[in-house]
Motif scaffolding. Structure first.
Motif, PDB file in Angstrom:
ATOM      1  N   UNK A 118      32.642  47.520  35.526  1.00 34.20           N
ATOM      2  CA  UNK A 118      33.962  46.889  35.399  1.00 34.20           C
ATOM      3  C   UNK A 118      35.029  47.792  34.804  1.00 34.20           C
ATOM      4  N   UNK A 119      34.624  48.913  34.210  1.00 32.49           N
ATOM      5  CA  UNK A 119      35.629  49.843  33.687  1.00 32.49           C
ATOM      6  C   UNK A 119      36.252  50.683  34.796  1.00 32.49           C
ATOM      7  N   UNK A 120      35.657  50.649  35.983  1.00 27.52           N
ATOM      8  CA  UNK A 120      36.147  51.431  37.126  1.00 27.52           C
ATOM      9  C   UNK A 120      36.543  50.455  38.239  1.00 27.52           C
ATOM     10  N   UNK A 121      37.747  50.576  38.739  1.00 21.90           N
ATOM     11  CA  UNK A 121      38.198  49.702  39.820  1.00 21.90           C
ATOM     12  C   UNK A 121      37.422  49.993  41.098  1.00 21.90           C
ATOM     13  N   UNK A 122      36.929  48.948  41.739  1.00 19.51           N
ATOM     14  CA  UNK A 122      36.271  49.092  43.033  1.00 19.51           C
ATOM     15  C   UNK A 122      37.346  49.142  44.121  1.00 19.51           C
ATOM     16  N   UNK A 123      37.206  50.097  45.035  1.00 18.78           N
ATOM     17  CA  UNK A 123      38.242  50.315  46.044  1.00 18.78           C
ATOM     18  C   UNK A 123      37.630  50.297  47.442  1.00 18.78           C
ATOM     19  N   UNK A 136      35.048  55.973  49.582  1.00 18.53           N
ATOM     20  CA  UNK A 136      35.294  54.579  49.239  1.00 18.53           C
ATOM     21  C   UNK A 136      34.664  53.659  50.285  1.00 18.53           C
ATOM     22  N   UNK A 137      34.637  52.364  49.982  1.00 16.85           N
ATOM     23  CA  UNK A 137      34.056  51.392  50.902  1.00 16.85           C
ATOM     24  C   UNK A 137      34.920  51.271  52.157  1.00 16.85           C
ATOM     25  N   UNK A 138      34.304  51.502  53.314  1.00 14.50           N
ATOM     26  CA  UNK A 138      35.006  51.443  54.589  1.00 14.50           C
ATOM     27  C   UNK A 138      35.015  50.004  55.108  1.00 14.50           C
ATOM     28  N   UNK A 139      36.218  49.433  55.255  1.00 12.17           N
ATOM     29  CA  UNK A 139      36.361  48.056  55.728  1.00 12.17           C
ATOM     30  C   UNK A 139      36.941  47.982  57.142  1.00 12.17           C
ATOM     31  N   UNK A 199      36.128  40.212  52.532  1.00 14.95           N
ATOM     32  CA  UNK A 199      35.835  39.772  51.172  1.00 14.95           C
ATOM     33  C   UNK A 199      34.335  39.722  50.922  1.00 14.95           C
ATOM     34  N   UNK A 200      33.576  39.271  51.917  1.00 16.31           N
ATOM     35  CA  UNK A 200      32.119  39.215  51.758  1.00 16.31           C
ATOM     36  C   UNK A 200      31.536  40.609  51.600  1.00 16.31           C
ATOM     37  N   UNK A 201      32.026  41.573  52.389  1.00 15.60           N
ATOM     38  CA  UNK A 201      31.538  42.953  52.285  1.00 15.60           C
ATOM     39  C   UNK A 201      31.859  43.532  50.915  1.00 15.60           C
ATOM     40  N   UNK A 202      33.041  43.240  50.413  1.00 14.70           N
ATOM     41  CA  UNK A 202      33.433  43.730  49.099  1.00 14.70           C
ATOM     42  C   UNK A 202      32.587  43.079  48.014  1.00 14.70           C
ATOM     43  N   UNK A 203      32.273  41.793  48.167  1.00  9.67           N
ATOM     44  CA  UNK A 203      31.443  41.103  47.183  1.00  9.67           C
ATOM     45  C   UNK A 203      30.087  41.756  47.014  1.00  9.67           C
ATOM     46  N   UNK A 204      29.489  42.178  48.114  1.00 10.04           N
ATOM     47  CA  UNK A 204      28.207  42.884  48.041  1.00 10.04           C
ATOM     48  C   UNK A 204      28.367  44.249  47.386  1.00 10.04           C
ATOM     49  N   UNK A 205      29.475  44.918  47.699  1.00 10.60           N
ATOM     50  CA  UNK A 205      29.730  46.274  47.195  1.00 10.60           C
ATOM     51  C   UNK A 205      29.911  46.285  45.680  1.00 10.60           C
ATOM     52  N   UNK A 206      30.562  45.246  45.131  1.00 13.12           N
ATOM     53  CA  UNK A 206      30.894  45.254  43.699  1.00 13.12           C
ATOM     54  C   UNK A 206      29.835  44.543  42.851  1.00 13.12           C
ATOM     55  N   UNK A 207      28.767  44.118  43.479  1.00  9.16           N
ATOM     56  CA  UNK A 207      27.782  43.285  42.778  1.00  9.16           C
ATOM     57  C   UNK A 207      27.282  43.939  41.495  1.00  9.16           C
ATOM     58  N   UNK A 208      27.026  45.242  41.547  1.00 10.42           N
ATOM     59  CA  UNK A 208      26.529  45.945  40.352  1.00 10.42           C
ATOM     60  C   UNK A 208      27.542  46.986  39.872  1.00 10.42           C
ATOM     61  N   UNK A 209      28.818  46.783  40.157  1.00 12.83           N
ATOM     62  CA  UNK A 209      29.832  47.777  39.826  1.00 12.83           C
ATOM     63  C   UNK A 209      30.132  47.809  38.334  1.00 12.83           C
ATOM     64  N   UNK A 239      34.725  38.622  44.158  1.00 14.83           N
ATOM     65  CA  UNK A 239      34.613  39.760  43.243  1.00 14.83           C
ATOM     66  C   UNK A 239      34.557  39.376  41.773  1.00 14.83           C
ATOM     67  N   UNK A 240      34.913  38.158  41.443  1.00  6.49           N
ATOM     68  CA  UNK A 240      34.863  37.749  40.041  1.00  6.49           C
ATOM     69  C   UNK A 240      35.808  38.560  39.184  1.00  6.49           C
ATOM     70  N   UNK A 241      35.290  39.038  38.048  1.00  5.93           N
ATOM     71  CA  UNK A 241      36.113  39.794  37.097  1.00  5.93           C
ATOM     72  C   UNK A 241      36.082  41.297  37.342  1.00  5.93           C
ATOM     73  N   UNK A 242      35.442  41.726  38.430  1.00  3.19           N
ATOM     74  CA  UNK A 242      35.418  43.152  38.749  1.00  3.19           C
ATOM     75  C   UNK A 242      36.756  43.552  39.380  1.00  3.19           C
ATOM     76  N   UNK A 243      37.552  44.410  38.717  1.00  4.36           N
ATOM     77  CA  UNK A 243      38.833  44.823  39.311  1.00  4.36           C
ATOM     78  C   UNK A 243      38.604  45.435  40.695  1.00  4.36           C
ATOM     79  N   UNK A 244      39.321  44.908  41.677  1.00  2.00           N
ATOM     80  CA  UNK A 244      39.092  45.307  43.068  1.00  2.00           C
ATOM     81  C   UNK A 244      40.425  45.476  43.781  1.00  2.00           C
ATOM     82  N   UNK A 245      40.572  46.578  44.497  1.00  2.00           N
ATOM     83  CA  UNK A 245      41.777  46.863  45.273  1.00  2.00           C
ATOM     84  C   UNK A 245      41.366  47.327  46.655  1.00  2.00           C
ATOM     85  N   UNK A 246      41.943  46.711  47.670  1.00  2.00           N
ATOM     86  CA  UNK A 246      41.640  47.066  49.055  1.00  2.00           C
ATOM     87  C   UNK A 246      42.908  47.613  49.700  1.00  2.00           C
TER      88      UNK A 246
END
Length: 456
Positions: A64-69, A39-42, A52-62, A91-98
């Motif tokens: 949406x059916x899979x939660x970004x973690x 997973x993305x190391x924060x 939040x900025x690091x996550x925004x880059x990570x989910x840019x092309x994610x 993150x917009x509409x990309x489901x994201x959990x940290x």
């Protein structure tokens, strides 16, 4: 030895290397550790905005059916405060959990809150049991995928001399491990913990702490009964005698009466209790319950302990199951929360001197599953980064650290199970920097190589 056995025996020349008893990690969350590694190391994020900025880059092309973690954030030291608006904007509409580094807090965006059916406030944060529930949901991936990651993580642990782990994954863990072992998992031994919600089920299935489980191929035993009674330092929910800067004292998540009842029921069913207690007030509650129940067991973490309670560990037969790397990870947060009052933090030497038994672990993924990192932290209270040690009087010796990492074994004897670690250097003689990253030449489990650095 009979002639037939002698002919079948295999001789491995160690060429002057050092052999020590196999090492155990006494506290891990194995599935979470495997997931964490993918997973993305924060952990390096120095603020909520940076995370939040690091996550925004990570989910840019994610997808949406899979939660970004993301994992590993440490908001206790951030100069700003996490907000739902901040994470939604990134993150917009990309489901994201940290998930925080201590696993006791989850920061969700609105899309993830909707997906998992939870309500969040303006901060977007869930703590303690609501956070644990979402974390469990985030781990619901195909078994074959997760089991493969766990197998890789266990092999990496074996390469660092680990022969066994106590797994406190927050689930009904017996069947998970039986499946993995049936599919060929064989890198380490596993003591699988049981939580209170599954205690009756475990009893009805004839389980008790230490029982070797059918189908486990000699690798799987029933572990302790795990009871969480407070939170964590990063989340400011560890139950403490002194207030946090906001005036709170943390949370006692299980009442004293409920804990005593659980300990007594666990004893009746044959379970050794392992009580999660981080704050000094929580440790006192746990020790009081052990005393009233008239039993021993374990306290997991024991991060803050009042001077008057140190000797009670030994007199009550309660093992301090500690994670020394946390002393380095939580140093700044502790000083921020209790400036001038941190002498009670991670009192490893004081516990030993007072007659306690120590068992070392990592609490992976809170810290890496690497016993040498833990033993280095216990013996130096420093990262070897130029910063002075934190309360150096609480350092323990290398010999004591090795014993506490090997279930009390200090030497190899004829007739012992051949769970062994072969080292390229003398662990008692190398420098502090070398000790923390000591090369392992080989690891053996019941005489079978689980890691071979070139000996076989």
């Amino acid at each position: 030895m009979p002639a037939a056995e002698s002919r079948a025996a295999r001789v491995v020349h160690l060429d002057g290397r050092y052999v020590i008893p196999g090492l155990w990690d006494e506290h891990v969350h194995m599935t979470q550790w495997a997931l964490h590694s993918n997973r993305l190391d924060l952990s390096a994020a120095a603020s909520a905005h940076e995370a939040a900025a690091a996550v925004g880059l990570y989910v840019h092309h994610a997808d949406p059916s899979v939660t970004s973690v993301g994992v590993g954030f440490r908001d206790a030291l951030w100069p700003d405060v996490p907000t739902l608006e901040m994470l939604d904007a990134a993150t917009g509409n990309q489901p994201t959990a940290l998930i925080s580094h201590d696993l006791h807090c989850v920061w969700l965006n609105s899309a993830a809150a909707r997906r998992y059916g939870v309500e969040v406030d303006a901060g977007g944060l869930l703590r303690e049991e609501p956070a644990f529930a979402v974390t469990r949901d985030l781990g619901k991936l195909p078994d074959s995928l997760v089991d493969g990651w766990v197998r890789d993580a266990a092999r990496a642990a074996a390469a660092r001399g680990v022969v066994g782990v106590v797994d406190f994954e927050m689930t009904w863990n017996r069947d998970v491990w039986l499946r993995r072992i049936a599919d060929g998992f064989d890198a380490v031994r596993v003591d699988a913990g049981v939580y209170p919600k599954d205690l009756e089920r475990a009893r009805n299935d004839g389980m008790r702490t230490g029982l070797e489980l059918d189908g486990g191929r000699g690798l799987l035993r029933v572990g302790p009964l795990k009871v969480l009674i407070d939170g964590s330092l990063n989340t400011r929910t560890a139950f403490c005698s002194d207030p946090y800067p906001d005036g709170s004292y943390g949370l006692l998540t299980v009442s004293e009466g409920e804990l005593l009842s659980l300990l007594r029921r666990g004893r009746e069913y044959g379970f050794v209790p392992a009580v999660h207690a981080i704050g000094d007030a929580a440790n006192r509650v746990a020790l009081d319950a052990f005393e009233r129940a008239g039993i021993g067991g374990r306290i997991e973490h024991a991060q803050f302990v009042g001077a008057e309670d140190l000797a009670r560990f030994g007199s009550l037969g309660v093992t301090a199951s500690v994670q020394p790397v946390h002393a380095l990870d939580d140093r700044d947060a502790a000083e921020s929360n209790w400036s001038g009052r941190t002498q009670r933090a991670f009192p490893l030497r004081s516990l030993l001197d007072a007659g306690a038994t120590l068992a070392l672990g990592s609490d992976a993924p809170v810290a890496p599953l690497d016993p040498w990192a833990g033993m280095s932290a216990a013996t130096t209270r420093s990262r070897q980064d130029g910063r002075g040690p934190w309360y150096p009087q609480e350092c323990i010796s290398r010999r004591q650290a090795l014993v506490a990492s090997a279930r009390g074994s200090s030497r190899i004897r004829v007739g012992d199970l051949a769970d062994l670690v072969v080292l390229d250097a003398d662990p008692l003689a190398v420098s502090d920097a070398e000790f923390g990253a000591l090369p392992v030449a080989a690891t053996l489990l019941a005489g079978r190589f689980t890691y071979d650095g070139g000996l076989a």
